[in-house]
Design a protein around this motif. Sequence first.
Motif, PDB file in Angstrom:
ATOM      1  N   VAL A  50      -1.025 -10.912  -9.600  1.00 27.76           N
ATOM      2  CA  VAL A  50      -0.608  -9.205  -9.596  1.00 27.76           C
ATOM      3  C   VAL A  50      -1.504  -8.641  -8.660  1.00 27.76           C
ATOM      4  O   VAL A  50      -2.810  -8.596  -8.700  1.00 27.76           O
ATOM      5  N   PRO A  51      -1.154  -7.969  -7.472  1.00 25.50           N
ATOM      6  CA  PRO A  51      -2.063  -7.339  -6.559  1.00 25.50           C
ATOM      7  C   PRO A  51      -2.463  -5.943  -7.076  1.00 25.50           C
ATOM      8  O   PRO A  51      -1.816  -5.387  -7.666  1.00 25.50           O
ATOM      9  N   ALA A  52      -3.662  -5.504  -6.413  1.00 23.87           N
ATOM     10  CA  ALA A  52      -3.945  -4.066  -6.878  1.00 23.87           C
ATOM     11  C   ALA A  52      -2.657  -3.097  -6.334  1.00 23.87           C
ATOM     12  O   ALA A  52      -2.034  -3.287  -5.353  1.00 23.87           O
ATOM     13  N   ALA A  53      -2.353  -2.041  -7.088  1.00 21.38           N
ATOM     14  CA  ALA A  53      -1.493  -1.157  -6.618  1.00 21.38           C
ATOM     15  C   ALA A  53      -1.231  -0.754  -5.183  1.00 21.38           C
ATOM     16  O   ALA A  53      -0.399  -0.505  -4.637  1.00 21.38           O
ATOM     17  N   ASP A  54      -2.286  -0.230  -4.755  1.00 21.25           N
ATOM     18  CA  ASP A  54      -2.811   0.124  -3.325  1.00 21.25           C
ATOM     19  C   ASP A  54      -4.123  -0.560  -2.755  1.00 21.25           C
ATOM     20  O   ASP A  54      -5.127  -0.018  -3.221  1.00 21.25           O
ATOM     21  N   PRO A  55      -3.820  -1.293  -1.839  1.00 23.13           N
ATOM     22  CA  PRO A  55      -5.151  -1.990  -1.346  1.00 23.13           C
ATOM     23  C   PRO A  55      -6.169  -0.872  -0.689  1.00 23.13           C
ATOM     24  O   PRO A  55      -7.300  -0.978  -0.550  1.00 23.13           O
ATOM     25  N   GLY A  56      -5.750   0.089  -0.394  1.00 23.19           N
ATOM     26  CA  GLY A  56      -6.670   1.312   0.137  1.00 23.19           C
ATOM     27  C   GLY A  56      -7.231   2.126  -0.654  1.00 23.19           C
ATOM     28  O   GLY A  56      -7.985   2.911  -0.377  1.00 23.19           O
ATOM     29  N   LEU A  57      -6.909   2.015  -2.123  1.00 19.29           N
ATOM     30  CA  LEU A  57      -7.333   2.920  -3.224  1.00 19.29           C
ATOM     31  C   LEU A  57      -9.013   2.427  -3.675  1.00 19.29           C
ATOM     32  O   LEU A  57      -9.189   1.512  -3.616  1.00 19.29           O
TER      33      LEU A  57
END
Length: 596
Positions: free
Chosen positions: A370-377
């Motif tokens: 499961v990846p992070a919801a927003d890689p830029g967060l």
Amino acid sequence: MTTHASTLSLRRRAVQAALGQIPFDRLLKNAQLIDVVTGEIRRVDIGITGTMIASVHPCDDNFQGVVTRDLAGAYLAPGLIDTHVHVESSHLPAHRYAQIVVAQGTTTIFWDPHELANVLGVEGVRYAVASSRNLPLRVICAAPSSVPSTPGLETSGADFGGEQMATLLAWPEVAGVAEVMDMHGVLNGSDRMLEILAAGLCSGKLIEGHARGLKGAELQAYLAAGVSSDHELTSAEDALEKLRAGLTLQIRGSHPYLLPDIVAALQTLPHLSSQITLCTDDVPPDFLLEKGGMLALVNTLIACGLRAEDVLRMATLNAALRLQRNDLGLIAAGRTADFFTFDSLVNIQPLQVFVAGECVAERGQMLAEVPAADPGLLPPRDTMHLAPLQAADFQLKIPGVNHGKARLRNIKGARFTQWSETLVDVQHGVAVIPEGFSLIWVQHRHGKYLAKPQIALLEGWGELRGAIATSYSHDAHNLVVLGRDPADMMLAANHLIACGGGMALSQQGKLLASVEMPIAGMLADLPASELAAQFKQLRERSADIADWQPPYRVFKAIEGTCLACNAGPHLTDLGLTDGTTRQIIDPILEVWATAE
């Protein structure tokens, strides 16, 4: 983004598939459906169109699916719904939390991010919402009402009133007011609580409760204010009174020693109410990984004597009714296709987990990371606003006397605390800690004011052989240290200040174990398995410092020992407080000098 047109298109296709005019996108055959409406178990096929269940029908070879899967007689139940959880208690970011619980059959949670809010304010809730988007776990958020939980008795990193509550309740991701912990404020009509409750009532959304210790007229008054649920169950009698009062019960897994008695009490009722739901509240990472969250609670309740079908109804349909989500909690046409398969009604272990119609996990493991919801967060860091401390900061100083004696008020007990008094010797202006006692120390860490340390005697925890420090401390999340030796207490505290927060153990001048939590001083930047191993080691090594005595004097109690909204004495960043009278109490009763 789902649009009205795409929803209509999906419904149209679902109708056509249910009528046999077009194939289902996926057809699951030969399932034993746990019918949480009737309590029956019946053999069915499930037709799925897009993310939606299009048909639940008797096994029939006449229907077709683009993809067909034979479930070979496995049981099938709706995805579990956790009606009250603080994800922060796992010390994992949302995507790592989802990686664990979805594989265990939990597909929806109602997250109260009041731990993050107490450190970061509205931005903490914004981070919780942003970090939980686009996950296989459906995250519904609540607007924290307890920031801080006890105004006037503690200082957290923010202060929420009606204005902040109205702002959060306007967000589409927020479904209600989170647990109302300031019971005293509700019952005494504080302006702050009236504004918070008014915002909740005007929004038409849920108002969650925290009715610990309330009964009789006070419980009725708490409901009259607009609160409609409670998870703070302290006994079987407490659970029954709250259910009879009309509250939705959220039976929680974080206090398992209560469950046998609560189950026995529920079994005396003519029927099991639809207002009985389940929640986890707080689950540490090692327990979450090894035992499970909602899954462990479901299996515990079955072991206590409830039918699996009834427990699953509490964890699914009843929860969906509570959350006012008619698209969830039931395997029926028109509902979202969240469900899981299993092969035993005695010990439920998911074989496959489906989210929005897609199989995402098999035999306890996600099929993909499961990846992070927003890689830029960017996770919030640097929240330990404290300079390094000295050993002298951890001495219990007695003003006005250099050598002599002092009679002091102290905290007695764990979880359910009481006032006590003790006589101490004073040497060089510092209290000598009596045999059988330890110290509790708290300092504000959020930079809201120039804070000084607060310290008090702690009875009923034994003589701590070292120090335990944490920046994760309900609910203001200030820096808390327990111990007897100032040097050990300084070492543990300074380690957390340097690393950005977490938990640490020290003994005889050495750091025994630590878990670094640099995100808001409560979340770790580690894979779940690595964090769980560190946390388990920390808990196990804590037995070198403390003699634990379940069910109350346990490692978990460290996190709640400063919870000033509860009755009795608690130490906060403002001093020794009384949760019953809502006063800050001078711990010194009397002092007198003696010859040196």
